[in-house]
Design an enzyme around this catalytic site. Structure first.
Site, mmCIF file in Angstrom:
data_model
loop_
_atom_site.group_PDB
_atom_site.id
_atom_site.type_symbol
_atom_site.label_atom_id
_atom_site.label_comp_id
_atom_site.label_asym_id
_atom_site.label_seq_id
_atom_site.Cartn_x
_atom_site.Cartn_y
_atom_site.Cartn_z
ATOM 1 C CG ASP A 162 -1.940 1.018 1.307
ATOM 2 O OD1 ASP A 162 -2.100 1.750 0.320
ATOM 3 O OD2 ASP A 162 -2.608 1.109 2.361
ATOM 4 N NE ARG A 163 6.666 4.414 -1.414
ATOM 5 C CZ ARG A 163 6.416 5.673 -1.749
ATOM 6 N NH1 ARG A 163 5.186 6.121 -1.785
ATOM 7 N NH2 ARG A 163 7.413 6.484 -2.046
ATOM 8 C CE LYS A 164 -3.054 5.045 1.335
ATOM 9 N NZ LYS A 164 -2.504 3.994 2.228
ATOM 10 C CG PHE A 165 3.853 4.402 -6.094
ATOM 11 C CD1 PHE A 165 5.208 4.632 -5.966
ATOM 12 C CD2 PHE A 165 3.358 3.122 -5.858
ATOM 13 C CE1 PHE A 165 6.073 3.599 -5.607
ATOM 14 C CE2 PHE A 165 4.206 2.093 -5.511
ATOM 15 C CZ PHE A 165 5.576 2.329 -5.385
ATOM 16 C CB THR A 215 -2.448 2.036 -3.077
ATOM 17 O OG1 THR A 215 -1.332 2.021 -2.198
ATOM 18 C CG2 THR A 215 -3.538 1.115 -2.585
#
Ligand code: 5BU
Length: 462
Positions: A284-287, A313
């Site tokens: 869930d790195r949310k780039f 993500t």
């Protein structure tokens, strides 16, 4: 005033222009409509009101509204003529308190006819309807002066609304060509432009990422739609909890950068668990940076996320272009886009959400679905209804009981999340901070899977 005269007048006052115009989207359009100044031409205004009143015959409604600013004065004239109550929405949503977003009096459940000047994509119409509906007003029909879209009525119909328009673009072109206001070449250029726009917006999802399909298969095989968010800071704790919960989950969500003792053995061990217990890995790195940067963040550095995590993500705040930066040249990888967040006061609004969903629709090869939240089942249903066919909704902010944590995380129950249309729930502390994570994970899995099957059976009419 005849229709012909009416259209010619619109051209003469500059409400209908032809030439070269750069739109907000950056596209260059051969025509531009702007009906704002119409209010300063009483005769023309009279003509419009006449046509609108005629159009409204036979449509049943209790109140009238116009979308501010352009259509509001027009709607007031029509309301006056028909002796119907007028209401309108604030242009900006009130940031405090509840209600009061609609000005004017109406009884909850009142059917409202919505008047607007133009329809292009239909997006702002649907947004208006949703905002009115949230206030207890029922919207069924829209009336617009000019339909400049190629398929405005089709687009609204997909969301359950009926479009009526006074004048279509084709009629404007035909009359202005006839009166020699524009030449044939210009008319053709306009037609080509709208045709191309229509094709762009009706692209359906055809090529789902194979991982999207695999994830659905794993859900069935494991009878689980539970995603565990294993947010702990040591490897020993991580694998201790995973040992107990792995059999219950369809996917494991990680925040690899919170591990104090991350080392090069971690991901290999994790992949070994994933194979053994049949679950997917989801970092869930949310780039959220520009394409060139996210490309390196995804593939390089100490974590080399692209090498071990099947899903990631992505925030689209930087634009859908970052998807190319992330996925170019890679196979067997996919993403979930953040369409809504569960934290209190987050800045995502409906129009942002809609654009994220559209970007997902255009990139099914690298997008498996969306992360989103909702306040109740109805809210989630409306959100999910906009999804491209086959794409998944994963929902965090889920616990056995609803509530809020000290930092603004908002929780709804498993039944509300799944009942509204979430395909999978994402659960962290509800499981990992419980006394016995194994037993608790089993409870979450069973309840979520039951709610999922109940919903599917209801849909199938069983
Ligand atoms: P919790 O312990 O169940 O509150 O953890 C939820 C997890 O989901 C946590 O890892 C968050 O980073 C993640 N999350 C979320 O809670 N809300 C969101 O909107 C998004 C992610 Br996006």
């Amino acid at each position: 005033m005849s229709r012909e005269q009416f259209i010619e007048e619109l051209f003469k006052i500059g409400a209908v222009k032809f030439g070269t115009f750069t739109l907000k989207s950056g596209k260059v359009s051969p025509f531009y409509f702007d009906l704002r100044d119409m209010i300063s031409y009483p005769e023309l205004l009279d003509g419009i009101v006449e046509l609108l009143v005629e159009k409204l015959q036979g449509i049943e409604f209790d109140v009238i509204t116009g979308i501010p600013y352009t259509a509001l004065p027009i709607a007031s004239l029509v309301a006056d003529r028909l002796q119907k109550p007028l209401i309108y929405m604030r242009k900006e949503e009130k940031a405090y308190g509840t209600g009061n977003n609609v000005i004017g009096k109406f009884t909850p459940g009142a059917v409202c006819i919505v008047i607007d000047d133009l329809i292009t994509t239909g997006e702002s119409k649907i947004e208006t309807a949703e905002r009115l509906e949230a206030e207890g007003v029922v919207v069924k029909d829209f009336v617009v002066v000019i339909d400049r879209s190629n398929d405005g009525s089709g687009i609204l119909a997909k969301s359950g609304y009926i479009l009526h328009s006074l004048i279509a673009l084709d009629e404007i072109l035909a009359i202005l060509q006839k009166g020699k206001y524009i030449d044939n070449k210009m008319a053709d250029q306009v037609k080509e432009f709208t045709q191309a726009l229509a094709e762009e917006s009706t692209q359906e999802v055809e090529n789902l990422n194979p991982l999207t399909i695999k994830l659905k298969e794993t859900m069935q095989r494991k009878q689980s739609n539970l995603i565990l968010s294993l947010d702990v800071t040591s490897q020993s704790e991580f694998f201790r909890i995973l040992d107990k919960t792995a059999a219950e989950i369809v996917m494991l969500k990680t925040h690899v950068d919170i591990l104090d003792d991350y080392d090069e053995h971690f991901t290999g061990k994790l992949q070994e668990y994933a194979r053994r217990y049949d679950f997917h890995i989801f970092e869930d790195r949310k780039f959220a940076d520009i394409g060139n940067t996210v490309r390196m963040q995804y593939r390089k550095g100490i974590y080399r996320i692209s090498e071990w995590s099947e899903f990631i993500t992505v925030h689209l705040v930087a634009g859908a272009g970052i998807l190319s930066g992330l996925f170019e040249g890679l196979t067997g990888r996919s993403s979930f886009l953040l369409a809504r967040m569960s934290s209190k006061g987050n800045l995502i609004n409906e129009s942002y959400t809609r654009k994220v969903i559209e970007a997902g629709r255009k990139n099914p090869g690298v997008v498996s679905g969306f992360i989103g939240h909702g306040k109740d089942q109805e809210d989630i249903r409306r959100f999910k209804a906009k999804f491209p066919a086959g794409m998944l909704l994963l929902m965090p902010g889920v616990k056995l009981e609803s509530g809020t944590d000290k930092l603004g995380q908002q929780y709804i129950t498993i039944e509300d999340a799944i009942g509204g249309g979430a395909d999978c729930i994402i659960v962290g502390r509800g499981i990992i901070q419980s006394e016995n994570p194994g037993i608790t994970a089993k409870i979450y899995r069973e309840r979520a899977w039951k709610a999922y099957n109940q919903l599917n059976n209801r849909k199938a009419g069983k």
